[in-house]
Design an enzyme around this catalytic site. Structure first.
Site, PDB file in Angstrom:
ATOM      1  N   LYS A 114      -1.043  20.783  -9.566  1.00 53.13           N
ATOM      2  CA  LYS A 114      -1.975  21.671 -10.370  1.00 53.13           C
ATOM      3  C   LYS A 114      -3.659  21.310 -10.031  1.00 53.13           C
ATOM      4  O   LYS A 114      -4.394  22.189 -10.304  1.00 53.13           O
ATOM      5  CB  LYS A 114      -1.528  21.639 -11.780  1.00 53.13           C
ATOM      6  CG  LYS A 114      -0.341  22.308 -12.086  1.00 53.13           C
ATOM      7  CD  LYS A 114      -0.010  22.731 -13.627  1.00 53.13           C
ATOM      8  CE  LYS A 114       1.272  23.735 -13.504  1.00 53.13           C
ATOM      9  NZ  LYS A 114       1.579  23.978 -15.134  1.00 53.13           N
ATOM     10  N   LYS A 196       9.169  26.778  -3.772  1.00 51.64           N
ATOM     11  CA  LYS A 196       9.706  27.053  -4.819  1.00 51.64           C
ATOM     12  C   LYS A 196       9.373  28.478  -5.187  1.00 51.64           C
ATOM     13  O   LYS A 196       8.200  28.964  -5.084  1.00 51.64           O
ATOM     14  CB  LYS A 196       9.432  26.079  -6.114  1.00 51.64           C
ATOM     15  CG  LYS A 196      10.200  26.218  -7.438  1.00 51.64           C
ATOM     16  CD  LYS A 196       9.511  25.340  -8.410  1.00 51.64           C
ATOM     17  CE  LYS A 196       8.083  25.741  -8.910  1.00 51.64           C
ATOM     18  NZ  LYS A 196       7.464  24.971 -10.004  1.00 51.64           N
ATOM     19  N   LYS A 199       5.857  31.880 -10.681  1.00 50.79           N
ATOM     20  CA  LYS A 199       5.359  32.820 -11.337  1.00 50.79           C
ATOM     21  C   LYS A 199       3.872  33.364 -11.285  1.00 50.79           C
ATOM     22  O   LYS A 199       3.248  34.115 -11.224  1.00 50.79           O
ATOM     23  CB  LYS A 199       5.700  33.249 -12.840  1.00 50.79           C
ATOM     24  CG  LYS A 199       5.151  32.004 -13.565  1.00 50.79           C
ATOM     25  CD  LYS A 199       5.796  31.971 -15.122  1.00 50.79           C
ATOM     26  CE  LYS A 199       5.433  30.678 -15.832  1.00 50.79           C
ATOM     27  NZ  LYS A 199       6.327  30.051 -16.908  1.00 50.79           N
TER      28      LYS A 199
HETATM   29  P1  TYM Z   1       8.129  26.094 -17.116  1.00 46.79           P
HETATM   30  O1  TYM Z   1       7.522  26.809 -18.205  1.00 46.79           O
HETATM   31  O2  TYM Z   1       7.236  26.111 -15.910  1.00 46.79           O
HETATM   32  O3  TYM Z   1       9.512  26.431 -16.578  1.00 46.79           O
HETATM   33  C1  TYM Z   1      10.460  26.968 -17.418  1.00 46.79           C
HETATM   34  C2  TYM Z   1      11.550  26.400 -17.003  1.00 46.79           C
HETATM   35  O4  TYM Z   1      11.958  26.998 -15.704  1.00 46.79           O
HETATM   36  C3  TYM Z   1      12.185  26.114 -14.534  1.00 46.79           C
HETATM   37  N1  TYM Z   1      12.008  26.706 -13.138  1.00 46.79           N
HETATM   38  C4  TYM Z   1      12.961  26.952 -12.194  1.00 46.79           C
HETATM   39  N2  TYM Z   1      14.148  26.600 -12.068  1.00 46.79           N
HETATM   40  C5  TYM Z   1      14.798  26.879 -11.103  1.00 46.79           C
HETATM   41  N3  TYM Z   1      13.945  27.534 -10.195  1.00 46.79           N
HETATM   42  C6  TYM Z   1      12.637  27.771 -10.073  1.00 46.79           C
HETATM   43  N4  TYM Z   1      12.043  28.362  -8.799  1.00 46.79           N
HETATM   44  C7  TYM Z   1      12.259  27.456 -11.238  1.00 46.79           C
HETATM   45  N5  TYM Z   1      10.740  27.453 -11.615  1.00 46.79           N
HETATM   46  C8  TYM Z   1      10.953  27.055 -13.004  1.00 46.79           C
HETATM   47  C9  TYM Z   1      11.614  24.940 -14.996  1.00 46.79           C
HETATM   48  O5  TYM Z   1      12.029  23.800 -14.509  1.00 46.79           O
HETATM   49  C10 TYM Z   1      11.832  24.941 -16.610  1.00 46.79           C
HETATM   50  O6  TYM Z   1      12.953  24.344 -16.786  1.00 46.79           O
HETATM   51  N6  TYM Z   1       6.996  21.681 -18.640  1.00 46.79           N
HETATM   52  C11 TYM Z   1       7.739  22.974 -18.831  1.00 46.79           C
HETATM   53  C12 TYM Z   1       8.035  23.170 -20.301  1.00 46.79           C
HETATM   54  C13 TYM Z   1       8.265  22.112 -21.388  1.00 46.79           C
HETATM   55  C14 TYM Z   1       9.395  21.547 -21.363  1.00 46.79           C
HETATM   56  C15 TYM Z   1       9.441  20.726 -22.584  1.00 46.79           C
HETATM   57  C16 TYM Z   1      10.853  21.636 -20.764  1.00 46.79           C
HETATM   58  C17 TYM Z   1       7.295  21.783 -22.267  1.00 46.79           C
HETATM   59  N7  TYM Z   1       7.992  20.914 -22.875  1.00 46.79           N
HETATM   60  C18 TYM Z   1      10.281  19.834 -23.051  1.00 46.79           C
HETATM   61  C19 TYM Z   1      11.912  20.967 -21.451  1.00 46.79           C
HETATM   62  C20 TYM Z   1      11.690  20.029 -22.265  1.00 46.79           C
HETATM   63  C21 TYM Z   1       7.318  23.907 -17.958  1.00 46.79           C
HETATM   64  O7  TYM Z   1       6.024  23.841 -17.789  1.00 46.79           O
HETATM   65  O8  TYM Z   1       8.367  24.698 -17.605  1.00 46.79           O
END
Ligand code: TYM
Length: 334
Positions: A114, A196, A199
């Site tokens: 990032k 990966k 979005k």
């Molecule tokens: P975020 O918002 O980027 O993504 C949400 C969830 O989607 C999963 N993910 C994927 N899984 C499979 N293939 C992909 N290409 C893919 N892209 C995204 C992410 O691994 C995630 O599970 N930091 C976290 C949000 C968060 C969180 C937490 C999660 C904040 N606090 C506490 C768990 C527990 C995030 O940015 O996810």
């Protein structure tokens, strides 16, 4: 009867989600919610680590909440709330900061990625992001965290911080485990299958968004990158085809072997059309339900306020314990 264990997860309201988010996270939220005391947050404070256009965060927060519900999360059963509505998250993050080392944060893969992507805005929040995430998880004495593979390093830090705090101040936090979708913990891009699916990818053909309509989904799959070998088999050196097979199986609940047999001898074009149709069939009703829910803001606000009250109750139990353990003077009620 055995007490249910606690499950916590969150997603950032940073834009329309992809089928990567769905398969890696949301689908499992729904699958697991009844077996656990489930708590799902909208990680809106995390989203502030990247510059937001005016109004976008608010709009995306409602979008994500409506998507949670459209995917089958039940606000009567699970606690669903916005992270910013429960101030204990930011408060615990401060305490955890005092036991976290800068080196632990600067070597995080996501921070490095990032920082490159947002070179004009490398802020402390971007670096501190995993500590806030640890705070999210540890506040609820979480047993299980369903996430995609890209969040694994952050979960490891949460575990390290829980253990470190417990060792220093006495038993306080549960040490959480991750839960990763079988085969789908890392759904890959349709145009660059070694990367990966994301979005934030500027190439809109590289991902299927949860907002894409049937025609768009089918068109994007038709354009998906494959190879020139014309065999529909799962293999390390056939990243594009393997990714499509994985997606197809996840949406049809078939095994890779079943899918390989089904498409044996078929051409890539016909296969890609079938994958598109299978995905569209599942996504379309979710999209329609999400849009229906979005039209009822009052209902969505009600879900958020009752979720915040329930979350607060649990979170402050842990935070009070933490404040006591670190030696702060307890606040006298007058
Ligand atoms: P975020 O918002 O980027 O993504 C949400 C969830 O989607 C999963 N993910 C994927 N899984 C499979 N293939 C992909 N290409 C893919 N892209 C995204 C992410 O691994 C995630 O599970 N930091 C976290 C949000 C968060 C969180 C937490 C999660 C904040 N606090 C506490 C768990 C527990 C995030 O940015 O996810």
């Amino acid at each position: 009867m055995e007490e249910k264990k606690t499950l916590f997860s969150a997603v950032q309201p940073s834009g329309i989600l992809t089928i990567g988010n769905y398969l890696g996270a949301l689908k499992n939220f729904k699958k697991l919610q009844s077996d656990y005391n489930s708590i799902f947050a909208l990680a809106d404070l995390h989203t502030l680590t990247v510059k937001q256009e005016t109004g976008a965060l608010k709009k995306n927060t409602y979008e994500l909440l409506a998507l949670y519900l459209a995917c089958g999360l039940n606000p009567e059963e699970s606690v669903i709330f916005a992270q910013s509505h429960v101030s204990a998250h930011a408060e615990l993050a401060w305490i955890l900061n005092t036991i976290t080392y800068p080196g632990e944060l600067s070597r995080m893969t996501q921070f490095k990625d990032k920082s490159q992507k947002h070179a004009d805005n490398i802020n402390m929040g971007l670096m501190d992001y995993p500590v806030l995430m640890a705070s999210d998880i540890l506040l609820y004495q979480t047993d299980l965290v369903p996430i995609g593979a890209d969040q694994k390093q952050h979960l490891e830090l949460s575990r390290d911080l829980a253990i470190r705090f417990n060792n220093r101040f006495g038993e306080t936090f549960k040490v959480p485990d991750g839960y990763f979708a079988k085969n789908c913990a890392r759904v890959m891009s349709l145009s660059e299958p070694e990367r990966k699916m994301s979005k934030s990818d500027p190439n809109l053909n590289s991902f299927i968004s949860m907002d894409d309509d049937i025609d768009t989904i089918i068109r994007k799959f038709k354009r998906a990158v494959t190879d020139s070998d014309n065999r529909i088999v799962y293999s390390e050196d056939k990243k594009g085809i393997s990714n499509l097979l994985t997606i197809y199986c996840a949406f049809t609940d078939k095994t890779i072997e079943e899918a390989e047999k089904e498409f044996d001898g078929q051409l890539y074009g016909a296969f890609k059309l079938k994958v598109g149709e299978a995905v569209a069939e599942k996504i379309e009703p979710i999209r329609l339900e999400k849009n229906r829910l979005l039209a009822n803001k009052d209902y969505l606000d009600d879900v958020l306020s009752s979720g915040a009250i329930r979350a607060e109750r649990i979170a402050y139990r842990t935070l009070n314990k933490v404040y006591k353990k670190v030696g702060l003077v307890p606040k006298k009620r007058v």
